[in-house]
Design an enzyme around this catalytic site. Structure first.
Site, PDB file in Angstrom:
ATOM      1  N   ASN A 183       2.232 -11.735 -13.509  1.00  0.00           N
ATOM      2  CA  ASN A 183       2.124 -11.518 -12.067  1.00  0.00           C
ATOM      3  C   ASN A 183       1.051 -12.466 -11.540  1.00  0.00           C
ATOM      4  OD1 ASN A 183       3.857  -9.277 -12.302  1.00  0.00           O
ATOM      5  ND2 ASN A 183       2.151  -7.891 -12.633  1.00  0.00           N
ATOM      6  N   HIS A 194      -8.266 -13.746 -13.072  1.00  0.00           N
ATOM      7  CA  HIS A 194      -8.339 -14.591 -14.264  1.00  0.00           C
ATOM      8  C   HIS A 194      -6.917 -14.887 -14.756  1.00  0.00           C
ATOM      9  CE1 HIS A 194     -10.895 -16.022 -17.685  1.00  0.00           C
ATOM     10  NE2 HIS A 194      -9.702 -16.038 -18.268  1.00  0.00           N
ATOM     11  N   HIS A 196      -3.847 -14.771 -16.587  1.00  0.00           N
ATOM     12  CA  HIS A 196      -3.407 -13.888 -17.660  1.00  0.00           C
ATOM     13  C   HIS A 196      -2.005 -13.370 -17.374  1.00  0.00           C
ATOM     14  CE1 HIS A 196      -4.468 -10.833 -14.687  1.00  0.00           C
ATOM     15  NE2 HIS A 196      -3.841  -9.935 -15.417  1.00  0.00           N
ATOM     16  N   GLN A 198       0.988 -10.224 -19.187  1.00  0.00           N
ATOM     17  CA  GLN A 198       1.052  -8.941 -19.884  1.00  0.00           C
ATOM     18  C   GLN A 198       2.281  -8.897 -20.782  1.00  0.00           C
ATOM     19  OE1 GLN A 198      -0.112  -5.392 -17.416  1.00  0.00           O
ATOM     20  NE2 GLN A 198      -0.021  -6.867 -15.733  1.00  0.00           N
TER      21      GLN A 198
END
Length: 371
Positions: A183, A194, A196, A198
């Protein structure tokens, strides 16, 4: 790529994936000691069955208090530095890191709850612990980076990490699907800026996959062919919505796209998940995938960073695996500069989708910015 696993102070797993020296060769090692005083990680997640739709709903109340938009120098995804409070990552720097989410929707520890099998003793409402796993993958230690700014070598490492985690999580008891996604953008609810993504390991088939498998089964029974492969072939025959036509990968805007910006990316050959990709397919994917992300960022004039969701749909684990096929769904809910498509009455209440543009116009613009 060098893989080093450790355990955080509350018992959650963390894995370093190194692609640079001196860590790649093992000449140096990452800091494996989490100095924080944390209580053992325990999940109270549960799943309740919605008899009206046939879908499982995850109830994860502990996520209400998760970290929300901290300043960049206080991000829990940043490396731990001597002059700042320790973060989720003990090392002072890193290449790529994966760790179990501190506020998971699904967790292996949820199985330790003492739960009845029904809500209020009613057979209409089955109840189960929210087992599974939710992981965070940090793409870079630099808080100002983004996926599109990464070097191709790092993108290639991330593809290998996705594949490695897909293999590991698929082997967990009870897991039915592994989902890697990113996302990006406050507009869609991102709470940590930051860079990243999932990774979810579901103990059931999520609604979209469940619907896809039902449609795939009908298609296979009537034709003897895999639905997603036939969709790709039909898009190639048309050519109208093809955006990228590479050696191993084809990107296209689906004929019935839902979002104002949407593109799918699929391998030419039948591949169940990221772990099954060959080295050549992974090499080309790094180039094509980063290129598509950059194209989305360039889609709207005057918008530097378009909010998006990058969702890797993989085949189910075990049952009906042959009916699934790996593909990326990359989309944005931005319909024009500064304006978002909100899922209001028709979409949210009735599940009746309305797109504000045409798939052909989306494809034309993506080809234009990719040229």
């Amino acid at each position: 790529m060098r893989k080093t696993s450790t355990t955080l102070a509350d018992g959650r797993e963390l894995i370093y994936y190194d692609d640079t020296e001196p860590y790649l060769s093992g000449e140096a090692t990452r800091d494996l000691v989490d100095t924080r005083a944390l209580l053992p990680s325990m999940s109270q997640s549960q799943m309740r069955f919605d008899v009206l739709t046939g879908e499982w709903i995850v109830i994860s109340a502990q996520r209400m208090d998760r970290t929300f938009l901290p300043p960049a120098d206080a991000s829990p995804l940043a490396p731990s530095r001597p002059d700042r409070p320790a973060t989720e990552i003990p090392a002072g720097d890193y290449d790529v890191v994966v760790f179990e989410n501190r506020f998971p929707s699904l967790s292996e520890t949820a199985a330790q709850q003492s739960l009845p099998t029904e809500v209020d003793g009613e057979s209409l409402w089955p109840l189960a612990p929210g087992t599974g796993r939710c992981e965070v993958i940090c793409f870079a230690s630099n808080p100002e980076a983004s996926f599109v700014s990464l070097e191709l070598s790092r993108v290639r490492t991330i593809i290998d990490v996705w594949a490695d985690r897909t293999t590991a999580l698929s082997a967990m008891p009870g897991v039915q699907q592994v989902f890697c996604f990113e996302n990006r953008g406050k507009e869609i609810g991102v709470t940590l800026t930051h860079p990243h993504g999932q990774i979810y390991a579901y103990p059931y088939l999520p609604p979209r996959t469940d619907a896809l498998i039902r449609q795939s089964r009908k298609h296979f029974e009537s034709t003897g062919r895999v639905l997603l492969a036939d969709v790709l072939a039909a898009e190639q025959r048309s050519g109208r919505r093809i955006v990228v036509d590479a050696e191993h990968w084809v990107a296209y805007v689906p004929a019935a796209s839902r979002w104002p910006v949407e593109v799918h990316l699929a391998p030419r050959r039948d591949v169940a998940d990221l772990a099954e990709l060959s080295a050549g397919e992974r090499d080309e994917l790094a180039v094509v995938y980063r290129g598509l992300l950059r194209a989305v960022d360039a889609f709207f004039d005057g918008v530097d960073e378009v909010p998006y969701i990058a969702a890797w749909h993989q085949a189910p684990v075990g049952v009906d695996r042959e009916l699934g096929r790996l593909h990326l769904q990359l989309f944005s809910m931005m319909r024009s500069p500064g304006r978002m498509k909100f899922l209001a009455g028709s979409e949210s209440a009735m599940g009746a989708w309305i797109n504000d543009t045409t798939p052909e116009r989306i494809a034309d613009r993506l080809r234009e910015v990719l040229a």
